[in-house]
Scaffold this motif. Structure first.
Motif, PDB file in Angstrom:
ATOM      1  N   ASN A 164       0.709  -1.230   0.001  1.00  0.00           N
ATOM      2  CA  ASN A 164      -0.173  -0.233   0.104  1.00  0.00           C
ATOM      3  C   ASN A 164       0.838   1.155   0.176  1.00  0.00           C
ATOM      4  N   ASP A 165       1.908   1.138   0.591  1.00  0.00           N
ATOM      5  CA  ASP A 165       2.853   2.341   0.685  1.00  0.00           C
ATOM      6  C   ASP A 165       3.474   2.640  -0.778  1.00  0.00           C
ATOM      7  N   ILE A 166       3.893   1.589  -1.350  1.00  0.00           N
ATOM      8  CA  ILE A 166       4.437   1.345  -2.626  1.00  0.00           C
ATOM      9  C   ILE A 166       3.390   2.251  -3.503  1.00  0.00           C
ATOM     10  N   LYS A 167       2.015   1.867  -3.554  1.00  0.00           N
ATOM     11  CA  LYS A 167       1.101   2.398  -4.358  1.00  0.00           C
ATOM     12  C   LYS A 167       1.022   3.744  -4.132  1.00  0.00           C
ATOM     13  N   LEU A 168       0.993   4.405  -2.959  1.00  0.00           N
ATOM     14  CA  LEU A 168       0.887   5.900  -2.581  1.00  0.00           C
ATOM     15  C   LEU A 168       2.372   6.435  -3.433  1.00  0.00           C
ATOM     16  N   MET A 169       3.447   5.839  -3.216  1.00  0.00           N
ATOM     17  CA  MET A 169       4.504   6.575  -3.923  1.00  0.00           C
ATOM     18  C   MET A 169       4.413   6.644  -5.360  1.00  0.00           C
ATOM     19  N   VAL A 170       3.837   5.556  -6.071  1.00  0.00           N
ATOM     20  CA  VAL A 170       3.824   5.507  -7.408  1.00  0.00           C
ATOM     21  C   VAL A 170       2.815   6.407  -7.830  1.00  0.00           C
ATOM     22  N   LYS A 171       1.766   6.554  -6.925  1.00  0.00           N
ATOM     23  CA  LYS A 171       0.685   7.659  -7.459  1.00  0.00           C
ATOM     24  C   LYS A 171       0.951   9.003  -7.446  1.00  0.00           C
ATOM     25  N   ALA A 172       1.787   9.135  -6.427  1.00  0.00           N
ATOM     26  CA  ALA A 172       2.186  10.612  -6.328  1.00  0.00           C
ATOM     27  C   ALA A 172       3.137  11.053  -7.461  1.00  0.00           C
ATOM     28  N   ASN A 173       4.054   9.980  -7.836  1.00  0.00           N
ATOM     29  CA  ASN A 173       4.966  10.285  -8.951  1.00  0.00           C
ATOM     30  C   ASN A 173       4.227  10.619 -10.257  1.00  0.00           C
ATOM     31  N   ARG A 174       3.179   9.816 -10.353  1.00  0.00           N
ATOM     32  CA  ARG A 174       2.591   9.607 -11.614  1.00  0.00           C
ATOM     33  C   ARG A 174       1.760  10.972 -11.731  1.00  0.00           C
ATOM     34  N   VAL A 175       1.187  11.640 -10.883  1.00  0.00           N
ATOM     35  CA  VAL A 175       0.412  12.909 -10.668  1.00  0.00           C
ATOM     36  C   VAL A 175       1.196  13.966 -11.206  1.00  0.00           C
ATOM     37  N   ILE A 176       2.448  14.018 -10.919  1.00  0.00           N
ATOM     38  CA  ILE A 176       3.336  15.101 -11.373  1.00  0.00           C
ATOM     39  C   ILE A 176       4.102  14.665 -12.901  1.00  0.00           C
ATOM     40  N   GLY A 177       3.865  13.487 -13.237  1.00  0.00           N
ATOM     41  CA  GLY A 177       4.426  13.092 -14.593  1.00  0.00           C
ATOM     42  C   GLY A 177       5.983  12.977 -14.486  1.00  0.00           C
ATOM     43  N   VAL A 178       6.547  12.474 -13.335  1.00  0.00           N
ATOM     44  CA  VAL A 178       8.026  12.016 -13.432  1.00  0.00           C
ATOM     45  C   VAL A 178       8.472  10.997 -14.269  1.00  0.00           C
ATOM     46  N   HIS A 179       9.243  10.896 -15.020  1.00  0.00           N
ATOM     47  CA  HIS A 179       9.510   9.635 -15.963  1.00  0.00           C
ATOM     48  C   HIS A 179      10.712   9.157 -15.646  1.00  0.00           C
ATOM     49  N   VAL A 180      11.989   9.975 -15.934  1.00  0.00           N
ATOM     50  CA  VAL A 180      13.170   9.309 -15.583  1.00  0.00           C
ATOM     51  C   VAL A 180      13.836   9.871 -14.302  1.00  0.00           C
ATOM     52  N   SER A 181      14.765   9.125 -13.978  1.00  0.00           N
ATOM     53  CA  SER A 181      15.685   9.361 -12.750  1.00  0.00           C
ATOM     54  C   SER A 181      17.057   9.671 -13.008  1.00  0.00           C
ATOM     55  N   PRO A 182      17.623  10.493 -12.301  1.00  0.00           N
ATOM     56  CA  PRO A 182      17.168  11.373 -11.599  1.00  0.00           C
ATOM     57  C   PRO A 182      16.415  12.573 -12.056  1.00  0.00           C
ATOM     58  N   THR A 183      15.299  13.102 -11.331  1.00  0.00           N
ATOM     59  CA  THR A 183      14.585  14.250 -11.808  1.00  0.00           C
ATOM     60  C   THR A 183      14.436  14.918 -10.784  1.00  0.00           C
ATOM     61  N   VAL A 184      14.644  16.440 -10.784  1.00  0.00           N
ATOM     62  CA  VAL A 184      14.706  17.298  -9.619  1.00  0.00           C
ATOM     63  C   VAL A 184      13.820  18.409  -9.515  1.00  0.00           C
ATOM     64  N   PHE A 185      12.957  18.564  -8.430  1.00  0.00           N
ATOM     65  CA  PHE A 185      11.952  19.785  -8.468  1.00  0.00           C
ATOM     66  C   PHE A 185      12.282  20.576  -7.492  1.00  0.00           C
ATOM     67  N   PHE A 186      12.192  21.877  -7.585  1.00  0.00           N
ATOM     68  CA  PHE A 186      12.636  23.035  -6.782  1.00  0.00           C
ATOM     69  C   PHE A 186      11.321  23.559  -6.276  1.00  0.00           C
ATOM     70  N   ASN A 187      10.794  23.535  -5.205  1.00  0.00           N
ATOM     71  CA  ASN A 187       9.456  24.370  -4.842  1.00  0.00           C
ATOM     72  C   ASN A 187       8.438  23.890  -5.672  1.00  0.00           C
ATOM     73  N   GLY A 188       8.382  22.731  -6.090  1.00  0.00           N
ATOM     74  CA  GLY A 188       7.133  22.328  -7.001  1.00  0.00           C
ATOM     75  C   GLY A 188       7.229  22.504  -8.619  1.00  0.00           C
ATOM     76  N   ILE A 189       8.417  23.047  -9.005  1.00  0.00           N
ATOM     77  CA  ILE A 189       8.828  23.137 -10.544  1.00  0.00           C
ATOM     78  C   ILE A 189      10.033  22.265 -10.907  1.00  0.00           C
ATOM     79  N   GLU A 190       9.690  21.473 -11.996  1.00  0.00           N
ATOM     80  CA  GLU A 190      10.985  20.946 -12.131  1.00  0.00           C
ATOM     81  C   GLU A 190      12.238  21.667 -12.563  1.00  0.00           C
ATOM     82  N   GLU A 191      13.342  21.327 -12.222  1.00  0.00           N
ATOM     83  CA  GLU A 191      14.621  22.024 -12.128  1.00  0.00           C
ATOM     84  C   GLU A 191      15.283  21.364 -13.318  1.00  0.00           C
TER      85      GLU A 191
END
Length: 212
Positions: A164-191
């Motif tokens: 269930n914890d993994i489901k939450l993590m995956v859902k959160a990442n999908r909501v903002i559309g992160v695809h590759v790693s590493p990806t960095v966000f600063f104050n809610g905006i992709e950097e």
């Protein structure tokens, strides 16, 4: 993005001591995959070289969040992040230390090194890494192991103690559309200017320019 209390260990631990003094901190989110070499490179730079700088100069102004980012084309990615979720559940203060050791040994969990072992065998190796940083190895394993018996409702697809914890993590990442790693966000905006090859000196320049 908000940090659910159950995942509080994802915040760089040294910053926790100053949490009471934080008012409106900047938030730096790093989306990393345990079996991604580029994620390991970024993690090691931040954890070993940038962390002291943050603690000294920006402790009251910045939160650094490790966002676990599963990349399913490597099946062991899910398993390694499940181990991370187990550590978060049992000993959140050990999450970054556990991550440091797992990244150090990440090649042990690359495709070629897991293809001939069962899922539960991989879990045993991951639990041992948790044990190496003083997290209860057996309790980690108990959360990870998947039963080969039907559940009480005869279900054969029950997952494990962190599904269930993994489901939450995956859902959160999908909501903002992160695809590759590493990806960095600063104050809610992709950097997009920050990449895995960022040196400690580049991080220092970037932080000096962006942290008020």
């Amino acid at each position: 993005m908000a940090l659910p209390p159950k995942f509080a260990g994802q915040r760089l631990p040294l910053l926790l001591r100053g949490a009471a003094q934080l008012e409106t901190p900047n938030i730096l989110e790093i989306y990393l995959d345990y079996v991604c070499p580029f994620s390991a490179k970024m993690f090691n730079t931040i954890y070993n070289l940038v962390r002291p700088m943050i603690e000294t100069k920006y402790q009251s102004k910045l939160w650094v969040l490790f966002r676990q980012h599963i990349q399913p084309w490597h099946p062991s990615s899910t398993l390694t992040h499940e181990a991370g979720a187990a550590v978060l559940k049992l000993a959140p203060e050990k999450f970054w230390a556990f991550s440091a050791v797992l990244f150090e040994h990440q090649k042990q969990f690359f495709d070629a090194n897991v293809v001939n072992e069962t899922r539960n065998e991989t879990y045993k190796r991951l639990a041992a890494i948790a044990g190496s940083v003083d997290v209860d190895e057996q309790r980690v394993l108990d959360l990870l192991i998947v039963s080969d018996k039907p559940g009480k409702d005869d279900s054969l697809n029950n997952g494990n103690g962190v599904t269930n914890d993994i489901k939450l993590m995956v859902k959160a990442n999908r909501v903002i559309g992160v695809h590759v790693s590493p990806t960095v966000f600063f104050n809610g905006i992709e950097e997009k200017s920050i990449g895995s090859s960022f040196t400690a000196a580049q991080w220092e320049d970037w932080l000096d320019s962006n942290i008020a």
